[in-house]
Design an enzyme around this catalytic site. Sequence first.
Site, short mmCIF file in Angstrom:
data_model
loop_
_atom_site.label_atom_id
_atom_site.label_comp_id
_atom_site.label_asym_id
_atom_site.label_seq_id
_atom_site.Cartn_x
_atom_site.Cartn_y
_atom_site.Cartn_z
N CYS A 160 0.83 -1.21 0.00
CA CYS A 160 0.00 0.00 0.00
C CYS A 160 0.86 1.25 0.00
CB CYS A 160 -0.97 0.00 1.17
SG CYS A 160 -0.25 0.15 2.81
N CYS A 161 0.22 2.36 -0.36
CA CYS A 161 0.87 3.67 -0.39
C CYS A 161 2.01 3.66 -1.42
CB CYS A 161 1.34 4.03 1.02
SG CYS A 161 1.81 5.76 1.26
N ILE A 162 3.24 3.99 -1.00
CA ILE A 162 4.38 4.06 -1.90
C ILE A 162 5.03 2.70 -2.14
CG2 ILE A 162 6.06 4.53 -0.08
CD1 ILE A 162 6.02 6.21 -3.55
N PRO A 164 4.15 -0.11 -3.46
CA PRO A 164 4.05 -0.82 -4.75
C PRO A 164 5.22 -0.58 -5.69
CG PRO A 164 1.89 0.00 -4.13
CD PRO A 164 2.87 0.56 -3.13
#
Length: 252
Positions: A160-162, A164
Amino acid sequence: MLAARLLRAAPSGLASLHGSARRLRGARVAVVLSGCGVYDGTEIHEASAILVHLSRGGAEVQMYAPDIPQMHVIDHSKGQPAEAESRNVLVESARIARGKITDLAKLSTKDHDAIIFPGGFGAAKNLSTFAVDGKDCKVNGEVERVLKEFHKAGKPIGLCCISPVLAAKVLSGAEVTVGHEEEEGGKWPYAGTAVAIKALGGKHCVKEVTEAHVDVNNKMVTTPAFMCETELHHIFDGIGAMVKGVLKLTGK
């Protein structure tokens, strides 16, 4: 007696499993942390949301972090580097894990059914060099190892968020989301990350903050989380969708 326990600060013989997990028998999920604090480590709200949803889903959780120095330390009250300080990612991650943390080098894929990476700038600073090098970044060796091993074993990966960007770099052709591809007046301040994901060799899929994208072929589930400027409960719901997707892919 209570005062003595508080002064002791931590119980002896800490177990490797998260406290709420020992009572449960479900999917065995590894959660990889990158420090403690959004600007130089793990985003704490995201980590907490992941743990809540995993607990609610009956998962058995074990937390890991690499035993490496942080890229730098940020004074979160000022948003500026604390030049004289240095911290260790494993030691800082133990704060979130309530002491129950294991060196990432000891993670064995056979012991888990899935793996999840919360966001926070630590994913881009400590687990990789994305914050500095962008599409030319390098991923920490142990992080790369576990991503490739879980992928090869056909076991689900949640991010999640950055975070990936880690999968986009390591697993060519991975389908991920970091939300929208335009800033839209500041609602999606990190929209440029979608461009970087494509440059890394990944495929970006536009999703709302409450949604998760499921890459069925790669058994990968991603959600935007704090890539979006929105109310906390929307982020919590999106992480819930990601965790639910991961657990579904485990078949347990």
